[in-house]
Design a protein around this motif. Structure first.
Motif, mmCIF file in Angstrom:
data_model
loop_
_atom_site.group_PDB
_atom_site.id
_atom_site.type_symbol
_atom_site.label_atom_id
_atom_site.label_comp_id
_atom_site.label_asym_id
_atom_site.label_seq_id
_atom_site.Cartn_x
_atom_site.Cartn_y
_atom_site.Cartn_z
ATOM 1 N N ALA A 1 1.818 -4.101 3.267
ATOM 2 C CA ALA A 1 1.678 -3.762 1.853
ATOM 3 C C ALA A 1 2.609 -2.607 1.510
ATOM 4 O O ALA A 1 2.821 -1.691 2.303
ATOM 5 C CB ALA A 1 0.232 -3.383 1.553
ATOM 6 N N LEU A 2 3.163 -2.645 0.306
ATOM 7 C CA LEU A 2 4.021 -1.569 -0.155
ATOM 8 C C LEU A 2 3.169 -0.426 -0.679
ATOM 9 O O LEU A 2 2.173 -0.633 -1.361
ATOM 10 C CB LEU A 2 4.936 -2.059 -1.277
ATOM 11 C CG LEU A 2 6.014 -3.046 -0.896
ATOM 12 C CD1 LEU A 2 6.744 -3.522 -2.143
ATOM 13 C CD2 LEU A 2 6.998 -2.430 0.067
ATOM 14 N N SER A 3 3.583 0.759 -0.384
ATOM 15 C CA SER A 3 2.849 1.907 -0.903
ATOM 16 C C SER A 3 3.181 2.065 -2.385
ATOM 17 O O SER A 3 4.159 1.511 -2.886
ATOM 18 C CB SER A 3 3.235 3.171 -0.136
ATOM 19 O OG SER A 3 4.595 3.481 -0.385
ATOM 20 N N GLU A 4 2.349 2.793 -3.093
ATOM 21 C CA GLU A 4 2.567 3.005 -4.522
ATOM 22 C C GLU A 4 3.893 3.721 -4.778
ATOM 23 O O GLU A 4 4.607 3.387 -5.712
ATOM 24 C CB GLU A 4 1.411 3.816 -5.117
ATOM 25 C CG GLU A 4 0.150 3.017 -5.349
ATOM 26 C CD GLU A 4 0.356 1.924 -6.386
ATOM 27 O OE1 GLU A 4 1.011 2.183 -7.426
ATOM 28 O OE2 GLU A 4 -0.132 0.806 -6.151
ATOM 29 N N GLN A 5 4.215 4.689 -3.951
ATOM 30 C CA GLN A 5 5.461 5.423 -4.123
ATOM 31 C C GLN A 5 6.663 4.490 -3.943
ATOM 32 O O GLN A 5 7.607 4.524 -4.731
ATOM 33 C CB GLN A 5 5.536 6.576 -3.117
ATOM 34 C CG GLN A 5 6.779 7.435 -3.257
ATOM 35 C CD GLN A 5 6.815 8.543 -2.217
ATOM 36 O OE1 GLN A 5 6.025 8.539 -1.283
ATOM 37 N NE2 GLN A 5 7.745 9.470 -2.383
#
Length: 121
Positions: free
Chosen positions: A56-60
């Motif tokens: 999953a990609l982080s929010e940043q």
């Protein structure tokens, strides 16, 4: 009574039909024996399994990617608009589309376009 010639013709025809049937039967049995085996498909992975494999990609990281795409699309959109309008100019519209592009042009290119417009009109 049959003549000897007729008997040979009938025997020859029967031999020919027999050979033809044997070849046809051999080809038929040969093609049946070479049937490809059915492919075995494994069941598709469940949706949960697929999601677990992809990190999953982080929010940043997601925000950074969105900013990069936004910045890249701005110049691309302007360039597409410029090329479309510059390439389809019309003297019937008194070169209005070239005049509209003057603010987007570089100083040197805008000056050459102004000179062209003065000469063309």
């Amino acid at each position: 009574m049959m003549t000897r010639k007729t008997r040979f013709a009938i025997i020859g025809l029967l031999v020919f039909l027999g050979i033809f049937l044997l070849v046809w039967l051999w080809m038929f049995l040969r093609s049946r024996g070479e049937t490809p085996e059915a492919e075995v498909f494994s069941p598709e992975p469940k949706a949960d399994e697929i999601v677990e494999n992809i990190p999953a990609l982080s929010e940043q990281r997601r925000e950074q990617e969105q900013q990069t795409r936004t910045q890249a699309s701005g110049p691309t959109a302007v360039a597409k608009l410029f090329v479309e309008r510059y390439g389809s100019y019309s003297n019937e519209a008194q070169f209005a589309n070239l005049s509209d592009l003057l603010p987007v042009m570089t100083d040197d290119f805008a000056e050459r376009t102004r000179m062209f417009l003065q000469e063309a009109v």
